[in-house]
Design a protein around this motif. Structure first.
Motif, mmCIF file in Angstrom:
data_model
loop_
_atom_site.group_PDB
_atom_site.id
_atom_site.type_symbol
_atom_site.label_atom_id
_atom_site.label_comp_id
_atom_site.label_asym_id
_atom_site.label_seq_id
_atom_site.Cartn_x
_atom_site.Cartn_y
_atom_site.Cartn_z
ATOM 1 N N GLU A 15 0.821 -1.206 0.000
ATOM 2 C CA GLU A 15 0.000 0.000 0.000
ATOM 3 C C GLU A 15 0.862 1.266 0.000
ATOM 4 O O GLU A 15 0.521 2.261 -0.654
ATOM 5 N N THR A 16 1.987 1.239 0.710
ATOM 6 C CA THR A 16 2.868 2.407 0.745
ATOM 7 C C THR A 16 3.461 2.686 -0.632
ATOM 8 O O THR A 16 3.482 3.833 -1.100
ATOM 9 N N LYS A 18 2.317 1.599 -3.517
ATOM 10 C CA LYS A 18 1.220 1.910 -4.443
ATOM 11 C C LYS A 18 0.850 3.391 -4.359
ATOM 12 O O LYS A 18 0.687 4.077 -5.394
ATOM 13 N N ASN A 19 0.717 3.918 -3.120
ATOM 14 C CA ASN A 19 0.407 5.342 -2.944
ATOM 15 C C ASN A 19 1.541 6.222 -3.441
ATOM 16 O O ASN A 19 1.308 7.309 -3.998
ATOM 17 N N LEU A 20 2.775 5.750 -3.275
ATOM 18 C CA LEU A 20 3.926 6.519 -3.729
ATOM 19 C C LEU A 20 3.932 6.664 -5.240
ATOM 20 O O LEU A 20 4.162 7.754 -5.790
ATOM 21 N N THR A 22 1.297 6.055 -7.381
ATOM 22 C CA THR A 22 0.059 6.652 -7.892
ATOM 23 C C THR A 22 0.042 8.152 -7.696
ATOM 24 O O THR A 22 -0.356 8.910 -8.598
ATOM 25 N N ASN A 23 0.448 8.612 -6.509
ATOM 26 C CA ASN A 23 0.351 10.033 -6.186
ATOM 27 C C ASN A 23 1.658 10.794 -6.387
ATOM 28 O O ASN A 23 1.738 11.972 -6.029
ATOM 29 N N ASN A 24 2.670 10.078 -6.939
ATOM 30 C CA ASN A 24 3.989 10.695 -7.147
ATOM 31 C C ASN A 24 4.484 11.324 -5.840
ATOM 32 O O ASN A 24 4.827 12.515 -5.776
ATOM 33 N N GLY A 25 4.482 10.502 -4.755
ATOM 34 C CA GLY A 25 4.825 10.979 -3.423
ATOM 35 C C GLY A 25 6.316 11.132 -3.203
ATOM 36 O O GLY A 25 7.135 11.012 -4.132
ATOM 37 N N ASN A 26 6.661 11.332 -1.933
ATOM 38 C CA ASN A 26 8.048 11.541 -1.527
ATOM 39 C C ASN A 26 8.671 10.197 -1.146
ATOM 40 O O ASN A 26 8.194 9.506 -0.246
#
Length: 461
Positions: A15-16, A18-20, A22-26
């Motif tokens: 999940e971490t 995937k969110n990274l 998908t959302n172009n996270g840090n």
């Protein structure tokens, strides 16, 4: 598409990442959350893009450890022991497996395998036999059917025979040569269980001391010892349970000169009493039989005398000991005694003490039982010791505190958190407060004061 099930840790990683993605996270935040490096985060991103959720399944999933023993090998070992190597002890059997059968197995794995199949070693200790016996006896009590292995265990090892067979021993020759000591938990009086501490003379069967307490404690045994010393003298030897109250050996320093004596052991050493311990109840059968007798007699005596508290029970024991010894001991058989008299200058309160080590702090005080104490000499003068000065704190039998420093004794007095007396305000007689009077020259009273002066001068004309 087959359903992929992940374990909690794997699911959190998935999940971490995937969110990274998908959302172009840090990436740094993701690395801190998972507790991994940025390089590992990049690898997980690649794995997510190439394999999706399935890439987060641990590689060892559904794989057997290479050290696990195969079922075929287990069956072969059991067959060898039952048919070829029976009556071998487990260590010898392990050696034969490696030497003759070329089967390499650790001792713990072999022991667990044989234990699971109810195979008992010929060298099994009593505690192991007792474990098997209790397991089988429980099944018999519950009317459960026994397996073939359990039936064979009963036949081959007499597993349901009496737990320990100990030959009857003759009494000691002299009174005071050996005292057996123990404590018994029972509903002696009231509605709560208490512990009766007692000691019996092996030669005469005399109950030399008894004391009630809420638990089996050092104070309970100290009271029994004090009764013995005052009424009979110093015995030659004590035989007790293997409990930490009596026996404790340091695991770090097993040498005799570094062995740690308990408080009770130290008291016996000061008095010259030999202290022996045993874990076998039958070895001290006289004290065990004594408690059986007291549980059938003393309980009724306490009930008919309306004993409800420990204080009342201990007072009752003082008269009951004489009554019991006249009926059950061998005091009329003229058995010679070897009790030694206590020297008149011996202070039992200091011998039957609780001893501990402390150090003085920068305020010339030491901490004991969450309270601070200061040392005073015989003249009542406060003694100031350097920081980290070592002291032996002695809590005497009569609950007084002393400390021993360089072979000198000092009395410990508790340092109060607040002064109990004030030299300015606690004078014995209440100090009369001076009443304040405002002077006539005060600005608040100047007008009225001037008018009063004018009236006085007018009247004087």
């Amino acid at each position: 598409m087959r359903k992929v099930e992940l374990k909690p840790m794997e699911q959190m990683k998935y999940e971490t990442i995937k969110n990274l993605v998908t959302n172009n996270g840090n990436k740094l935040n993701a690395a801190n959350k998972l507790g991994i490096s940025l390089r590992q985060v990049n690898r997980l991103i690649i794995k997510y893009n190439e394999q999706g959720k399935e890439g987060f399944i641990h590689g060892n999933r559904k794989k057997s450890p290479h050290l696990i023993i195969k079922v075929e090998i287990k069956n072969k070992i059991l067959n060898l022991y039952n048919n070829k190597y029976y009556n071998f002890n487990f260590k010898h059997f392990k050696e034969m497996l490696l030497e003759n059968e070329k089967i390499k197995i650790s001792y713990n794995s072999l022991y667990n395998l044989l234990d699971e199949n109810l195979i008992l070693s010929p060298k099994a200790e009593r505690i192991t036999k007792r474990k098997y016996r209790d397991r089988i006896q429980t099944k018999i009590d519950l009317n459960e059917s026994l397996s073939i292995q359990e039936k064979n265990l009963i036949i081959d090892n007499n597993i349901l025979d009496p737990k320990d067979n100990h030959a009857r021993l003759p009494r000691k020759k002299y009174g005071g040569e050996l005292l057996q000591m123990d404590a018994s938990e029972h509903l002696w009086f009231g509605d709560k269980k208490t512990h009766l501490h007692a000691a019996i003379d092996d030669a005469t069967g005399m109950l030399v001391g008894a004391y009630f307490d809420h638990q089996e404690t050092l104070i309970g045994y100290y009271n029994v010892l004090k009764q013995t010393l005052e009424n009979h003298g110093i015995p030659n030897e004590f035989l007790t349970d293997r409990r930490t109250i009596f026996d404790y050996k340091s695991l770090k320093n097993p040498k005799p000169e570094y062995s740690t004596l308990t408080q009770f052991g130290y008291a016996c050493e000061q008095l010259g009493i030999t202290l022996n311990v045993t874990s076998i109840p039958q070895a001290k059968g006289r004290i065990e039989r004594l408690f059986g007798t007291l549980q059938s007699r003393l309980i009724n005596e306490l009930r008919i005398n309306n004993i409800k508290t420990i204080v009342q029970a201990n007072e009752f024991l003082q008269s009951y000991l004489d009554k019991f010894n006249k009926q059950f001991s061998l005091i009329n058989d003229n058995i010679p005694q070897v009790y030694e008299k206590i020297n008149s200058d011996t202070d039992l309160n200091l011998i039957l003490a609780v001893i501990s080590s402390r150090v003085f702090d920068r305020g010339s005080a030491l901490k004991y039982q969450n309270k601070y104490f200061q040392a005073y000499n015989k003249n009542g003068n406060l003694m100031n010791f350097k920081h980290r000065t070592k002291a032996i704190v002695i809590k005497s039998f009569d609950n007084k505190l002393y400390c021993l420093i360089n072979s000198d004794y000092y009395k410990l007095i508790e340092l109060e958190s607040h002064e109990s007396h004030s030299k300015d305000f606690d004078l014995g007689v209440e100090k009369e407060k001076k009443k304040y009077t405002v002077p006539n020259s005060h600005p608040w009273k100047s007008d009225s004061y001037n008018r009063m002066i004018e009236r006085a001068m007018y009247k004087s004309r």
